[in-house]
Design a protein around this motif. Sequence first.
Motif, PDB file in Angstrom:
ATOM      1  N   ARG A  95       1.041  -1.046   0.010  1.00 23.55           N
ATOM      2  CA  ARG A  95       0.003  -0.075   0.046  1.00 23.55           C
ATOM      3  C   ARG A  95       1.074   1.134   0.021  1.00 23.55           C
ATOM      4  O   ARG A  95       1.993   1.299   0.766  1.00 23.55           O
ATOM      5  CB  ARG A  95      -0.890  -0.112   1.162  1.00 23.55           C
ATOM      6  CG  ARG A  95      -1.800  -1.250   1.235  1.00 23.55           C
ATOM      7  CD  ARG A  95      -2.835  -1.056   2.514  1.00 23.55           C
ATOM      8  NE  ARG A  95      -3.884  -0.242   2.125  1.00 23.55           N
ATOM      9  CZ  ARG A  95      -5.019  -0.076   3.125  1.00 23.55           C
ATOM     10  NH1 ARG A  95      -5.047  -0.836   3.985  1.00 23.55           N
ATOM     11  NH2 ARG A  95      -5.841   1.019   2.889  1.00 23.55           N
ATOM     12  N   SER A  96       0.575   2.156  -0.815  1.00 25.18           N
ATOM     13  CA  SER A  96       1.270   3.407  -0.901  1.00 25.18           C
ATOM     14  C   SER A  96       0.758   4.465   0.112  1.00 25.18           C
ATOM     15  O   SER A  96      -0.148   4.249   0.290  1.00 25.18           O
ATOM     16  CB  SER A  96       1.420   3.808  -2.363  1.00 25.18           C
ATOM     17  OG  SER A  96      -0.013   4.639  -2.596  1.00 25.18           O
ATOM     18  N   VAL A  97       1.751   5.469   0.706  1.00 23.94           N
ATOM     19  CA  VAL A  97       1.430   6.225   1.627  1.00 23.94           C
ATOM     20  C   VAL A  97       2.223   7.520   1.045  1.00 23.94           C
ATOM     21  O   VAL A  97       3.082   7.927   0.808  1.00 23.94           O
ATOM     22  CB  VAL A  97       2.078   5.909   3.060  1.00 23.94           C
ATOM     23  CG1 VAL A  97       1.722   6.943   4.136  1.00 23.94           C
ATOM     24  CG2 VAL A  97       1.716   4.608   3.274  1.00 23.94           C
ATOM     25  N   SER A  98       1.179   8.463   1.066  1.00 28.56           N
ATOM     26  CA  SER A  98       1.417   9.759   0.607  1.00 28.56           C
ATOM     27  C   SER A  98       1.274  10.914   1.814  1.00 28.56           C
ATOM     28  O   SER A  98       0.586  10.690   2.322  1.00 28.56           O
ATOM     29  CB  SER A  98       0.858  10.375  -0.867  1.00 28.56           C
ATOM     30  OG  SER A  98      -0.616  10.317  -0.577  1.00 28.56           O
ATOM     31  N   THR A  99       2.015  12.087   1.635  1.00 25.72           N
ATOM     32  CA  THR A  99       1.875  12.945   2.566  1.00 25.72           C
ATOM     33  C   THR A  99       0.587  13.888   2.395  1.00 25.72           C
ATOM     34  O   THR A  99       0.377  14.302   1.215  1.00 25.72           O
ATOM     35  CB  THR A  99       2.866  13.989   2.638  1.00 25.72           C
ATOM     36  OG1 THR A  99       4.216  13.242   2.896  1.00 25.72           O
ATOM     37  CG2 THR A  99       2.788  15.021   3.742  1.00 25.72           C
ATOM     38  N   ALA A 100      -0.210  14.025   3.457  1.00 31.57           N
ATOM     39  CA  ALA A 100      -1.406  14.496   3.388  1.00 31.57           C
ATOM     40  C   ALA A 100      -1.267  16.165   3.366  1.00 31.57           C
ATOM     41  O   ALA A 100      -0.220  16.621   4.148  1.00 31.57           O
ATOM     42  CB  ALA A 100      -2.491  14.059   4.444  1.00 31.57           C
ATOM     43  N   VAL A 101      -2.294  16.969   2.720  1.00 33.93           N
ATOM     44  CA  VAL A 101      -1.929  18.497   2.910  1.00 33.93           C
ATOM     45  C   VAL A 101      -2.192  18.814   4.257  1.00 33.93           C
ATOM     46  O   VAL A 101      -1.630  19.853   4.366  1.00 33.93           O
ATOM     47  CB  VAL A 101      -3.105  18.862   1.809  1.00 33.93           C
ATOM     48  CG1 VAL A 101      -3.000  20.354   1.883  1.00 33.93           C
ATOM     49  CG2 VAL A 101      -2.919  18.413   0.397  1.00 33.93           C
ATOM     50  N   GLY A 103      -1.588  17.521   6.822  1.00 33.70           N
ATOM     51  CA  GLY A 103      -0.456  16.662   7.749  1.00 33.70           C
ATOM     52  C   GLY A 103      -0.699  15.287   7.688  1.00 33.70           C
ATOM     53  O   GLY A 103      -1.772  14.977   7.676  1.00 33.70           O
ATOM     54  N   GLY A 104       0.067  14.571   8.444  1.00 32.26           N
ATOM     55  CA  GLY A 104      -0.059  13.329   8.383  1.00 32.26           C
ATOM     56  C   GLY A 104       0.261  12.415   6.991  1.00 32.26           C
ATOM     57  O   GLY A 104       0.987  12.919   6.108  1.00 32.26           O
ATOM     58  N   GLY A 105      -0.528  11.380   6.910  1.00 34.42           N
ATOM     59  CA  GLY A 105      -0.104  10.681   5.613  1.00 34.42           C
ATOM     60  C   GLY A 105      -1.719  10.244   5.171  1.00 34.42           C
ATOM     61  O   GLY A 105      -2.762  10.258   5.877  1.00 34.42           O
ATOM     62  N   SER A 106      -1.697   9.757   3.932  1.00 31.10           N
ATOM     63  CA  SER A 106      -2.827   9.339   3.252  1.00 31.10           C
ATOM     64  C   SER A 106      -2.517   8.057   2.664  1.00 31.10           C
ATOM     65  O   SER A 106      -1.410   7.747   2.096  1.00 31.10           O
ATOM     66  CB  SER A 106      -3.376  10.067   1.895  1.00 31.10           C
ATOM     67  OG  SER A 106      -4.418   9.515   1.417  1.00 31.10           O
ATOM     68  N   ILE A 107      -3.165   6.823   3.253  1.00 33.12           N
ATOM     69  CA  ILE A 107      -2.792   5.587   2.747  1.00 33.12           C
ATOM     70  C   ILE A 107      -3.810   5.037   1.532  1.00 33.12           C
ATOM     71  O   ILE A 107      -4.737   5.415   1.517  1.00 33.12           O
ATOM     72  CB  ILE A 107      -3.082   4.495   3.927  1.00 33.12           C
ATOM     73  CG1 ILE A 107      -2.347   5.029   5.026  1.00 33.12           C
ATOM     74  CG2 ILE A 107      -2.942   3.198   3.342  1.00 33.12           C
ATOM     75  CD1 ILE A 107      -2.559   4.033   6.374  1.00 33.12           C
ATOM     76  N   GLY A 108      -3.061   4.525   0.343  1.00 33.77           N
ATOM     77  CA  GLY A 108      -3.756   4.235  -0.659  1.00 33.77           C
ATOM     78  C   GLY A 108      -4.254   2.789  -0.557  1.00 33.77           C
ATOM     79  O   GLY A 108      -4.068   2.154   0.691  1.00 33.77           O
TER      80      GLY A 108
END
Length: 348
Positions: A95-101, A103-108
């Motif tokens: 699962r990819s994880v990107s930085t959320a606008v 703060g924190g992260g967004s899990i794909g």
Amino acid sequence: MLVDYVTVGGVEVVNHARLRQYLRTVGSPLTSGADICGCETLTSEVLDPDGLPYTTPDDPLTPAEWYDPDAPESVEFAGVLLLSIDGIDDYPVERSVSTAVTGGGSIGPARVQPRQMTFTAILLGSTCCGVEYGLQFLKAALQGCTGSQCGGDCVGMYACCPGEEMTREEFNAAHRRTFRRVALTSGPKVTGRNGDGSCAGGTCSMGADIIQVEWTMTAASPFAYTDPVELLDVGLPTDTDGECIQWCVHPPGGGSLHGLPSRGVHGRGRQLRGPVVCLRGPAGAVGSGDVLLQRACRQRGGVRDRPVRSAGLDGRRRPDNGVRGQHRSAAADDLAVPEDERGRGPDV
């Protein structure tokens, strides 16, 4: 997963039971002789289709995959000793994880990845020529199918050792595993060579080089499959005179379908040749839905341009499928219900 046995596209590449016997009969460059680590209960009795013992590579009853009567050095190759398979036990989901606008992260979403398996092995034989021949065999065997139409091969292994009382059929059903759509993506590469064999001047002295190789195979379908389980085996109906089968629908109560004969179906007053196979069954039984194949081979002519109807085994009429007139497709033409002698399709 056991490292004692591997097939690629049905070709046996690794078989430690065969290797152990050939190290006794062909010769071994190892100081331990024929003693190699492996599954002791994995023998020819459960691996060979006829349960015959392994003897030598040129045995006509159980020949080795690499044996070639036109290549004398093929008898001097003992086989492949597989040391390890890296990546075969990894769970292939990421699962990819990107930085959320904020703060924190967004899990794909979870995505299944192809499985990469790295094999490390050594090639053994009684002479260096035999081992060199084995290296060429390994390169050819790992290629599998090639070309633009090839989507990969099946790679077969075993999950664990067989029980002492297990038959071949029981062992395969319980422990054989298959990776599908597998292709060689790297190697085989020679990573080491040891031994006292000499091939100078095209001749070999006794004693053989031990060649260490490594190769990578990628499984586009990353999960291991067990053997297929047969749920239903029903042969298609045939006729002894070679005529095409005519299909109709039998009412659940028995009898004929509005006077249709038991052999041949009328259309515009003429008899269509060929046997008729009628389907029986109570309402709600398996297959009681729309019968898609009214007739396997339809003779042209004798059917008006009218809506095509299909019927279930419960005898109830199904709604028109919306295909009418000359716009009817070839598939609908093959599903058409033949007319009776009155010039209209039989009510089903």
